[in-house]
Design a protein around this motif. Structure first.
Motif, PDB file in Angstrom:
ATOM      1  N   PRO A 110      53.637  63.402  13.555  1.00 60.56           N
ATOM      2  CA  PRO A 110      54.534  62.269  13.801  1.00 60.56           C
ATOM      3  C   PRO A 110      54.529  61.311  12.622  1.00 60.56           C
ATOM      4  CG  PRO A 110      52.482  61.965  14.977  1.00 60.56           C
ATOM      5  CD  PRO A 110      52.409  63.321  14.351  1.00 60.56           C
ATOM      6  N   SER A 111      55.392  60.328  12.665  1.00 59.59           N
ATOM      7  CA  SER A 111      55.425  59.320  11.604  1.00 59.59           C
ATOM      8  C   SER A 111      54.314  58.301  11.817  1.00 59.59           C
ATOM      9  CB  SER A 111      56.777  58.605  11.600  1.00 59.59           C
ATOM     10  OG  SER A 111      56.914  57.815  12.773  1.00 59.59           O
ATOM     11  N   VAL A 112      54.012  57.555  10.766  1.00 57.45           N
ATOM     12  CA  VAL A 112      53.017  56.485  10.866  1.00 57.45           C
ATOM     13  C   VAL A 112      53.466  55.462  11.912  1.00 57.45           C
ATOM     14  CG1 VAL A 112      51.903  54.580   9.630  1.00 57.45           C
ATOM     15  CG2 VAL A 112      52.206  56.797   8.506  1.00 57.45           C
ATOM     16  N   GLU A 113      54.758  55.153  11.911  1.00 55.26           N
ATOM     17  CA  GLU A 113      55.284  54.185  12.870  1.00 55.26           C
ATOM     18  C   GLU A 113      55.078  54.664  14.303  1.00 55.26           C
ATOM     19  OE1 GLU A 113      57.060  53.446   8.996  1.00 55.26           O
ATOM     20  OE2 GLU A 113      56.848  55.267  10.211  1.00 55.26           O
ATOM     21  N   GLN A 114      55.245  55.941  14.530  1.00 51.92           N
ATOM     22  CA  GLN A 114      55.080  56.475  15.884  1.00 51.92           C
ATOM     23  C   GLN A 114      53.635  56.370  16.366  1.00 51.92           C
ATOM     24  OE1 GLN A 114      56.882  60.329  14.972  1.00 51.92           O
ATOM     25  NE2 GLN A 114      58.412  59.980  16.563  1.00 51.92           N
ATOM     26  N   THR A 177      48.099  61.130  12.096  1.00 47.88           N
ATOM     27  CA  THR A 177      49.087  61.641  11.153  1.00 47.88           C
ATOM     28  C   THR A 177      48.612  61.362   9.740  1.00 47.88           C
ATOM     29  OG1 THR A 177      51.468  61.802  10.699  1.00 47.88           O
ATOM     30  CG2 THR A 177      50.552  59.580  10.935  1.00 47.88           C
ATOM     31  N   TRP A 178      49.426  61.766   8.777  1.00 48.82           N
ATOM     32  CA  TRP A 178      49.103  61.570   7.364  1.00 48.82           C
ATOM     33  C   TRP A 178      49.763  60.297   6.853  1.00 48.82           C
ATOM     34  CZ3 TRP A 178      45.444  64.843   6.009  1.00 48.82           C
ATOM     35  CH2 TRP A 178      45.346  66.078   6.675  1.00 48.82           C
ATOM     36  N   VAL A 179      49.106  59.642   5.907  1.00 48.32           N
ATOM     37  CA  VAL A 179      49.620  58.398   5.332  1.00 48.32           C
ATOM     38  C   VAL A 179      49.270  58.390   3.853  1.00 48.32           C
ATOM     39  CG1 VAL A 179      47.504  57.066   5.777  1.00 48.32           C
ATOM     40  CG2 VAL A 179      49.699  55.875   5.669  1.00 48.32           C
ATOM     41  N   GLN A 185      52.275  49.881   3.848  1.00 49.38           N
ATOM     42  CA  GLN A 185      52.982  50.288   5.058  1.00 49.38           C
ATOM     43  C   GLN A 185      52.334  49.688   6.297  1.00 49.38           C
ATOM     44  OE1 GLN A 185      53.363  54.526   5.458  1.00 49.38           O
ATOM     45  NE2 GLN A 185      54.886  54.394   7.076  1.00 49.38           N
TER      46      GLN A 185
END
Length: 266
Positions: A110-114, A177-179, A185
């Motif tokens: 998923p995204s970082v935001e998610q 997730t990956w960042v 961010q």
């Protein structure tokens, strides 16, 4: 479901368990086709509870009606490969996992935001490559109230076979997730960042400003080199764990457990 008795680890379909490397299983070129291996009935059931998709199962013959019976029933119509203990013991670590392995589909990250949506406490794992440490950090994160785990691309894959085993399935319980290595961010998402590092301007981990932060990202680096200086420079706080007997640092997994407990959302 089809149950196939194998007499060789070269049997078609068994390569997933016996010959493919972690890099081949992960399939960076086509992430939606990536696979990981979960070991032991307990860990496999945690993954199934979390919605991970099983693809095939490998177990000792005696576990078909034993430890693997419930998993076979839950997994649906997937191939089940079985063989005698002597053959399957040729797989590294196999005899330590109660005789059951499951190949599962790797989900698209998923995204970082998610993963940060609604989170109050997250951990950023920066450049930690030891599989045992990754598994232990995830286990502490799940137990001590961390809402999400973010990993820089140079960190170990949480779905690495050993990391999954060490975590006792906790990698399936905490969103991750990956960042990238930048903290910007997270700042944009409303997090204060706390870099765990030894420096002259560090504050103690029991400083009230940390516990009172509505959203806090705890940044952990390797126990050898620690965090990159650029990461430390861009953090809102540099945080140390007070220690006795002139001990200067803890293993990153131990330090993470201390930090998670002390900085948990009150």
């Amino acid at each position: 479901m089809p149950i196939t008795h194998i007499t060789s680890l070269d049997h078609p379909g068994v390569q997933l368990f016996a010959t493919l490397t972690e890099a081949q299983l992960r399939n960076r070129l086509e992430p939606d086709k990536g696979i990981f291996i979960a070991e032991s009935p307990k860990v496999i059931n945690v993954a199934l509870d979390a919605g991970y998709q099983p693809l095939s199962l490998l177990c000792e013959q005696r576990h078909i009606t034993g430890d693997a019976a419930g998993i076979i029933e839950r997994a649906g119509d997937i191939p089940v490969y079985t063989g005698d203990r002597q053959l399957l013991a040729a797989l590294t670590g196999y005899t330590l996992t109660r005789g059951v392995l499951c190949a599962m589909r790797r989900p698209v990250p998923p995204s970082v935001e998610q993963v940060c949506d609604g989170a109050r406490r997250v951990v950023v794992i920066d450049g930690v490559t030891d599989t045992t440490n990754i598994g232990a950090i995830f286990r502490s994160a799940a137990a001590l109230g961390i809402d999400a785990v973010l990993l820089t691309p140079d960190s170990c894959d949480p779905l690495n076979r050993r990391a999954v085993r060490v975590s006792m399935g906790s990698v399936f319980l905490v969103p991750w997730t990956w960042v990238d290595s930048s903290l910007q961010q997270l700042s944009k998402l409303g997090f204060k960042t706390a870099a765990m590092a030894l420096s002259d301007n560090s504050i103690s981990i029991d400083n009230p400003v940390l516990a009172n932060a509505p959203r806090l990202a705890i940044v952990m680096g390797t126990e050898g080199d620690g965090l990159p200086q650029t990461t430390i420079n861009h953090a809102d706080y540099v945080v140390r764990i007070p220690m006795a007997h002139n001990v200067d640092s803890l293993n990153v997994a131990a330090a993470a457990a201390v930090a998670f407990w002390e900085l948990r959302a009150k």
